[in-house]
Design a protein around this motif. Structure first.
Motif, PDB file in Angstrom:
ATOM      1  N   GLY A  80       0.657  -1.115   0.150  1.00 25.74           N
ATOM      2  CA  GLY A  80       0.196  -0.341  -0.068  1.00 25.74           C
ATOM      3  C   GLY A  80       0.492   1.298  -0.164  1.00 25.74           C
ATOM      4  N   PHE A  81       0.398   2.573  -0.044  1.00 23.15           N
ATOM      5  CA  PHE A  81       0.870   4.128   0.295  1.00 23.15           C
ATOM      6  C   PHE A  81       1.886   3.255   1.628  1.00 23.15           C
ATOM      7  CE2 PHE A  81      -1.994   7.303  -2.198  1.00 23.15           C
ATOM      8  CZ  PHE A  81      -1.662   6.178  -3.253  1.00 23.15           C
ATOM      9  N   LEU A  95      -7.452  17.206   5.592  1.00 20.76           N
ATOM     10  CA  LEU A  95      -7.452  16.989   4.383  1.00 20.76           C
ATOM     11  C   LEU A  95      -8.180  17.518   3.814  1.00 20.76           C
ATOM     12  CD1 LEU A  95      -5.957  14.875   2.590  1.00 20.76           C
ATOM     13  CD2 LEU A  95      -8.159  12.896   3.052  1.00 20.76           C
ATOM     14  N   ARG A 109      -8.401  20.572   1.200  1.00 16.57           N
ATOM     15  CA  ARG A 109      -8.903  20.424  -0.610  1.00 16.57           C
ATOM     16  C   ARG A 109      -9.978  21.963  -0.853  1.00 16.57           C
ATOM     17  NH1 ARG A 109     -10.343  13.997   0.517  1.00 16.57           N
ATOM     18  NH2 ARG A 109      -8.744  13.300  -1.089  1.00 16.57           N
ATOM     19  N   ILE A 118       0.932  -0.287  -7.262  1.00 19.61           N
ATOM     20  CA  ILE A 118       0.798  -0.572  -5.658  1.00 19.61           C
ATOM     21  C   ILE A 118      -0.386  -1.372  -5.453  1.00 19.61           C
ATOM     22  CG2 ILE A 118      -0.640   1.090  -3.647  1.00 19.61           C
ATOM     23  CD1 ILE A 118       1.676   1.718  -3.957  1.00 19.61           C
ATOM     24  N   CYS A 175      -4.646   4.871  10.081  1.00 22.27           N
ATOM     25  CA  CYS A 175      -3.743   5.986   9.526  1.00 22.27           C
ATOM     26  C   CYS A 175      -4.358   6.254   8.334  1.00 22.27           C
ATOM     27  CB  CYS A 175      -2.738   4.963   9.348  1.00 22.27           C
ATOM     28  SG  CYS A 175      -3.093   4.009   7.777  1.00 22.27           S
ATOM     29  N   THR A 176      -4.876   6.413   8.395  1.00 25.17           N
ATOM     30  CA  THR A 176      -5.786   7.774   7.229  1.00 25.17           C
ATOM     31  C   THR A 176      -5.317   7.619   6.097  1.00 25.17           C
ATOM     32  OG1 THR A 176      -5.005   9.653   7.836  1.00 25.17           O
ATOM     33  CG2 THR A 176      -6.634   9.313   9.795  1.00 25.17           C
ATOM     34  N   ILE A 177      -4.607   6.445   5.673  1.00 26.40           N
ATOM     35  CA  ILE A 177      -4.222   6.666   3.988  1.00 26.40           C
ATOM     36  C   ILE A 177      -5.811   6.610   3.478  1.00 26.40           C
ATOM     37  CG2 ILE A 177      -2.582   5.291   2.600  1.00 26.40           C
ATOM     38  CD1 ILE A 177      -0.500   4.334   4.788  1.00 26.40           C
ATOM     39  N   GLU A 183      -8.354   7.475   3.767  1.00 29.02           N
ATOM     40  CA  GLU A 183      -8.731   8.630   3.596  1.00 29.02           C
ATOM     41  C   GLU A 183      -8.613   9.900   2.172  1.00 29.02           C
ATOM     42  OE1 GLU A 183     -11.535   7.866   6.451  1.00 29.02           O
ATOM     43  OE2 GLU A 183     -11.438   9.514   5.630  1.00 29.02           O
ATOM     44  N   THR A 184      -7.132   9.382   2.226  1.00 35.91           N
ATOM     45  CA  THR A 184      -6.254  10.616   1.036  1.00 35.91           C
ATOM     46  C   THR A 184      -6.696  10.040  -0.360  1.00 35.91           C
ATOM     47  OG1 THR A 184      -4.211   9.286   0.534  1.00 35.91           O
ATOM     48  CG2 THR A 184      -4.516  10.292   3.053  1.00 35.91           C
ATOM     49  N   ALA A 185      -6.994   8.468  -0.783  1.00 38.77           N
ATOM     50  CA  ALA A 185      -7.350   7.737  -2.002  1.00 38.77           C
ATOM     51  C   ALA A 185      -8.275   8.102  -2.396  1.00 38.77           C
ATOM     52  CB  ALA A 185      -6.282   6.896  -1.757  1.00 38.77           C
ATOM     53  N   CYS A 186      -9.356   8.200  -1.351  1.00 39.31           N
ATOM     54  CA  CYS A 186     -10.843   8.061  -1.508  1.00 39.31           C
ATOM     55  C   CYS A 186     -11.362   9.470  -2.436  1.00 39.31           C
ATOM     56  CB  CYS A 186     -11.706   7.947  -0.928  1.00 39.31           C
ATOM     57  SG  CYS A 186     -13.764   7.399  -1.248  1.00 39.31           S
ATOM     58  N   ALA A 238     -13.675  12.830  -0.734  1.00 36.78           N
ATOM     59  CA  ALA A 238     -13.118  13.779  -1.635  1.00 36.78           C
ATOM     60  C   ALA A 238     -13.855  15.459  -2.496  1.00 36.78           C
ATOM     61  CB  ALA A 238     -12.124  13.885  -2.400  1.00 36.78           C
ATOM     62  N   PRO A 263     -19.988  15.560   1.009  1.00 31.99           N
ATOM     63  CA  PRO A 263     -19.663  15.520   2.887  1.00 31.99           C
ATOM     64  C   PRO A 263     -20.748  13.879   2.848  1.00 31.99           C
ATOM     65  CG  PRO A 263     -21.404  17.191   1.917  1.00 31.99           C
ATOM     66  CD  PRO A 263     -20.365  16.960   0.705  1.00 31.99           C
ATOM     67  N   PRO A 285     -18.495   9.617   4.311  1.00 28.76           N
ATOM     68  CA  PRO A 285     -18.048  10.253   5.598  1.00 28.76           C
ATOM     69  C   PRO A 285     -16.103   9.873   5.062  1.00 28.76           C
ATOM     70  CG  PRO A 285     -18.986   8.910   6.091  1.00 28.76           C
ATOM     71  CD  PRO A 285     -19.478   8.881   4.609  1.00 28.76           C
ATOM     72  N   GLN A 344      -6.884  -0.979  -2.327  1.00 32.36           N
ATOM     73  CA  GLN A 344      -5.515  -1.118  -2.794  1.00 32.36           C
ATOM     74  C   GLN A 344      -4.451  -0.348  -1.909  1.00 32.36           C
ATOM     75  OE1 GLN A 344      -5.364   1.083  -6.550  1.00 32.36           O
ATOM     76  NE2 GLN A 344      -3.124   0.158  -6.948  1.00 32.36           N
ATOM     77  N   VAL A 345      -4.572   0.699  -1.409  1.00 33.51           N
ATOM     78  CA  VAL A 345      -3.341   2.178  -0.835  1.00 33.51           C
ATOM     79  C   VAL A 345      -3.635   1.431   0.475  1.00 33.51           C
ATOM     80  CG1 VAL A 345      -4.153   3.455  -2.941  1.00 33.51           C
ATOM     81  CG2 VAL A 345      -4.847   3.807  -0.555  1.00 33.51           C
ATOM     82  N   CYS A 346      -4.235   0.714   1.105  1.00 34.35           N
ATOM     83  CA  CYS A 346      -3.758   0.409   2.412  1.00 34.35           C
ATOM     84  C   CYS A 346      -2.654  -0.478   2.981  1.00 34.35           C
ATOM     85  CB  CYS A 346      -5.117  -0.429   3.361  1.00 34.35           C
ATOM     86  SG  CYS A 346      -5.075  -0.758   5.104  1.00 34.35           S
ATOM     87  N   PRO A 347      -1.817   0.095   3.936  1.00 32.82           N
ATOM     88  CA  PRO A 347      -0.823  -0.530   3.795  1.00 32.82           C
ATOM     89  C   PRO A 347      -0.684  -1.879   5.378  1.00 32.82           C
ATOM     90  CG  PRO A 347      -0.515   1.485   4.828  1.00 32.82           C
ATOM     91  CD  PRO A 347      -1.865   1.567   4.498  1.00 32.82           C
ATOM     92  N   GLN A 348      -2.125  -1.971   5.689  1.00 29.05           N
ATOM     93  CA  GLN A 348      -2.019  -2.947   6.238  1.00 29.05           C
ATOM     94  C   GLN A 348      -2.568  -4.315   6.229  1.00 29.05           C
ATOM     95  OE1 GLN A 348      -0.343  -2.883   8.840  1.00 29.05           O
ATOM     96  NE2 GLN A 348       0.798  -0.335   8.720  1.00 29.05           N
TER      97      GLN A 348
END
Lengths: 424, 411
Positions: free
Chosen positions: A37-38, A188, A192, A275, B17-19, B21-24, B28, B31, B34, B69-73
């Protein structure tokens, strides 16, 4: 079995992995980054802290490095050498300046640490920081406003300012009440919104009366993601004073910018990234000790893909990322390639220190490497970033510095071996 | 359900970790959703066995899968959301609209013989306004155009005329988009594969069930994907033969989503099919790296913008199309870095979600427009339709460029 083949496969998409991959691609190698992942970028402050404490606060990182290298031969910086650290920082600043975020630059260097406020109002030593952080340097702070936003519950201006005052600074909290479409928001969401010129104008118009008469205004790090340089400059102009960003809780907006910069540099150099493709197995010749890694198996949809390469960079992170685990028998394991570890407490030595701020006996654990960052357990694997043993990054204030410099250095080691000259 | 338990077990790996959230892409811009952390692992803890979501916000997840995909866990965020959405729909009922637009095979069979009429209907303003009022399909949402012919008909006619080819066998999974709307894409896939010495086999096949799954109709989706797997699997009798598809969302359904989201991990047929299914660009790049892909490409002096759709990214294979397009002399490829076009299959067709989908895609449309490219290459058909709708640029599968560069179009 699905198969891919590259000159070098880099495991991990944090700062160390992306830097190593970019440098290798720039040297002409065919590179692919595989990552579950990231990585660290999105969580760290976005600054490059080379050496903050050794153990006293370090004013001049270069001098601190010399002392550290003399005293701790097992430390990653001792293997990298301060020359490579300087070169890596210089390369990074140049790369960012011509990167995907127009105008966005990093300032500072290895000569002198900046002292920047954290969200708690602690002064943190950093070597290289986004230009939008620099006005927060305590050496130059005069009458400073720390601005909070009611909806942002992760940042308390009062707490930050109070601690800065305790450190002898003339800091004052101001709080801006904003009506948002949600009861609360994160950095975040605010970043934005600030990307939007109209929203930004309204934001600054509300904030300006609160910060009149101040020399500097510190805001949580929310000053935009798309064109952060323009957002920062626009805010300074509208508020009529210097503005600086203060790192806040994750997700880290400056860290996201850092990721975009590094990923963009890798793209421009011709490297590729997968990724999601976490390493789930590997094949090697020779026995368990020594030998070469022939391929890693990455988790891809349907069935794993075998990534074959001449060499591998292990930048999967340490205990925090889950790449190194401690089992219930106090045995530590490297989970990605099963490599031997170093920095472990010796037989009979304590496994645990009771004091909260004590250095834990496992704090320096990492993949055992030789003086050229080569894994002792596999001759074609070099190691970078938090996978390296011998450091306590959170205490030293050295995490991103080690990541950047070791990624840079690992690439140079490999590029020399693969017969490609690393481009200047 | 053992599989749901496996998905739920993954949420204990969430460290907040909110990673994600950064990619959703959805959170973005609205509202109403969430974010994946909140609607996923956090809300999941409140969904005790058999109970539905504590709020309806999970219905606004588009199911693009970027969070997972981006979740590191390794947390299965999107998959948990899909399960929660199903529970919500099971309680509140599935609107008629969702039962209709999620069945591309029915729609295709109905529309193909009367294509001119069907296409006129889909583009008639008054009828679209009526459809929005009655059904909740947004009047401006991009509607595909029935080709009026079917890919499989072309293939079998041609097979009868030309006879059985020889070569290394490969099974082609064309999907519904190719069958009813863009049969030429399938014709090009076949031409490119045959040019590389393959004997292409096309078993009779139906929908993979993905649209049904994403609208929470799990039972129907299971039936569809099981039937499809059983149509493809008999062709895998020898160890070398693989299945290849050009619809990256449908191949992902076969590879992973059906097993994880629909709890079909124990289906041995699906498991075999999953392990042997390839995305077309994934396969061609692998061939190229083994020195087995023909590279007799003619120059294509033009500029194309490439977008990797979310479901293609969900294969976790990077962007093999870029490596393939780079083989074509004089073709200038501009990679679009904006994440998502917004459509997410049928999400952007729904009246209450259309504006969100368009807002999600805004960055991508702008990037495509600013790239100076005359067209966009993209691996997924619904994404192509949305990109054309949002940017005005024509869009095609990357395979089109290989097809033309091979000189297979006759021109």
């Amino acid at each position: 079995m699905r198969r891919r083949r590259y000159d070098v496969v880099v495991i991990g998409a944090g700062t160390a992995g992306l830097v190593a991959a970019t440098r290798l691609a720039q040297a002409g190698a065919g590179v692919c980054v595989v990552a579950r992942g990231f990585g660290s970028t999105h969580l760290a402050a976005g600054t490059i802290d080379v050496l903050g404490y050794a153990p006293e606060r370090v004013e001049r990182p270069l001098d601190g490095l010399s002392r550290l290298i003399a005293a701790q031969p097992e430390h990653p910086y001792s293997r990298i050498g301060s020359g490579a650290v300087s070169a890596a920082l210089e390369w990074f600043a140049t790369t960012v300046a011509s990167g995907v975020l127009p105008g966005y630059t990093y300032v500072g260097g290895i000569e002198r640490n900046l002292l920047l406020p954290t969200a708690l109002g602690v002064l943190k030593p950093s070597a290289l920081v986004p230009a939008s952080f620099a006005a927060g340097d305590a050496h130059a702070l005069r009458r400073v406003a720390v601005a909070g936003i009611t909806a942002l519950r992760d940042f308390h201006a009062g707490l930050c300012a109070e601690n800065l005052r305790a450190a002898g600074l003339d800091a004052h909290p101001v709080t801006l009440a904003l009506e948002l479409d949600r009861a609360d928001t994160g950095t975040l969401g605010l970043a934005r919104r600030l990307d939007d010129a109209q929203w930004r104008a309204g934001f600054c118009a509300r904030l300006a009366p609160l910060v009149g008469g101040f020399d500097q205004v510190g805001l949580p790090a929310i000053l935009g993601l798309r064109e952060p340089h323009a957002v920062w400059r626009d805010c300074e102009q509208r508020l009529g004073c210097a503005v600086f960003e203060i790192p806040a809780l994750p997700p880290s907006v400056p860290g996201m910018r850092l990721f975009e910069l590094l990923a963009g540099a890798l793209r421009a150099a011709g490297g590729t990234v997968a990724i999601g493709a976490g390493v789930v197995g590997h094949r090697r010749d020779g026995g368990r000790a020594g030998g070469r890694v022939l391929s890693v198996q990455a988790d891809t949809a349907g069935s794993p893909t075998s990534y074959e390469a001449d060499a591998f960079v292990l930048a999967s992170g340490g205990v925090h990322s889950g790449a190194i685990a401690l089992d219930s028998h106090w045995q530590a394991h490297e989970l990605v390639l099963g490599l031997p570890l170093a920095g472990l407490p010796g037989p009979g030595e304590p496994r645990f220190a009771p004091g909260y701020f004590d250095e834990q006996p496992f704090a320096r654990v990492g993949v055992a490497v030789d003086e050229r960052l080569r894994a002792l357990g596999a001759s074609n694997v070099v190691v970078a970033g938090a996978s390296l043993p011998g450091a306590v990054p959170w205490r030293e204030g050295s995490g991103e510095g080690i990541a950047l410099a070791s990624g840079y250095h690992a690439a140079a080691v490999l590029a020399a071996e693969l017969g490609a000259g690393v481009a200047a | 359900m053992a599989e749901l338990e496996a998905l739920r077990a993954s949420l204990d790996h969430c460290v907040k970790c909110t990673i994600c959230e950064t990619a959703c892409p959805v959170a973005a811009v609205t509202p109403l959703f969430p974010g994946p952390k909140y609607a996923g692992p956090q809300a999941e803890r409140f969904r005790v066995a058999g109970e539905v979501s504590v709020d309806r916000s999970v219905d606004y997840c588009s199911g693009c899968g970027i969070c997972s995909q981006v979740c590191p866990q390794g947390v299965k965020v999107a998959e948990l959301n899909a399960q929660a959405r199903r529970a919500l729909k099971a309680r509140d009922g599935v609107p008629l609209r969702d039962r209709l637009i999620t069945r591309p095979t029915w729609l295709g069979r109905a529309g193909t013989p009367v294509a001119p009429l069907a296409n006129w209907t889909l583009r008639s303003r008054p009828l679209r306004i009526l459809a929005q009022r009655l059904l909740g399909v947004h009047r401006d949402a991009p509607a595909p155009r029935f080709a009026g012919r079917r890919f499989s008909t072309w293939f079998w006619k041609r097979r009868r005329a030309a006879g059985q080819r020889t070569g290394r066998r490969i099974v082609y999974f064309h999907g519904c988009g190719t069958e009813y709307y863009e049969p030429w894409e399938g014709e090009r896939v076949v031409a490119v594969l045959e040019h590389n010495g393959f004997e292409v086999v096309v078993p009779k096949q139906g929908c993979c069930g993905l649209p049904l799954q994403s609208s929470g109709l799990f039972e129907d989706a299971r039936r569809a994907v099981r039937r499809l797997a059983r149509a493809l699997e008999p062709e895998l009798s020898d160890a070398q033969t693989v299945i290849v598809g050009n619809a990256s969302s449908c191949t992902l359904m076969l590879k992973r989503e059906a097993r994880e989201i629909l709890s079909l991990e124990d289906d041995p047929v699906l498991r075999r099919v999953a392990a042997r299914t390839y995305d077309i660009c994934e396969l061609l790049l692998e061939l190229h790296q083994r020195g087995e892909l023909r590279t007799d490409f003619r120059p294509l002096p033009e500029r194309v913008a490439y977008h990797a759709p979310c479901q293609q990214q969900g294969h976790w294979i990077g962007k093999p199309a870029l490596a393939l397009l780079a083989l074509i002399p004089q073709l200038e490829v501009c990679e679009l870095t904006a994440r998502c076009c917004g459509i997410a299959g049928t999400y952007g067709l729904k009246a209450e979600k259309y504006e969100i989908a368009m807002a999600v895609g805004r960055d991508l449309f702008a990037q495509a427009g600013a790239s100076g490219a005359g067209a966009v290459a993209c691996d997924s058909e619904t994404c192509r339709w949305q990109i054309t709708h949002g940017s005005g640029l024509p869009a095609a599968h990357p395979i089109d460029y290989l097809y033309r560069a091979y000189g297979l179009g006759g021109g």
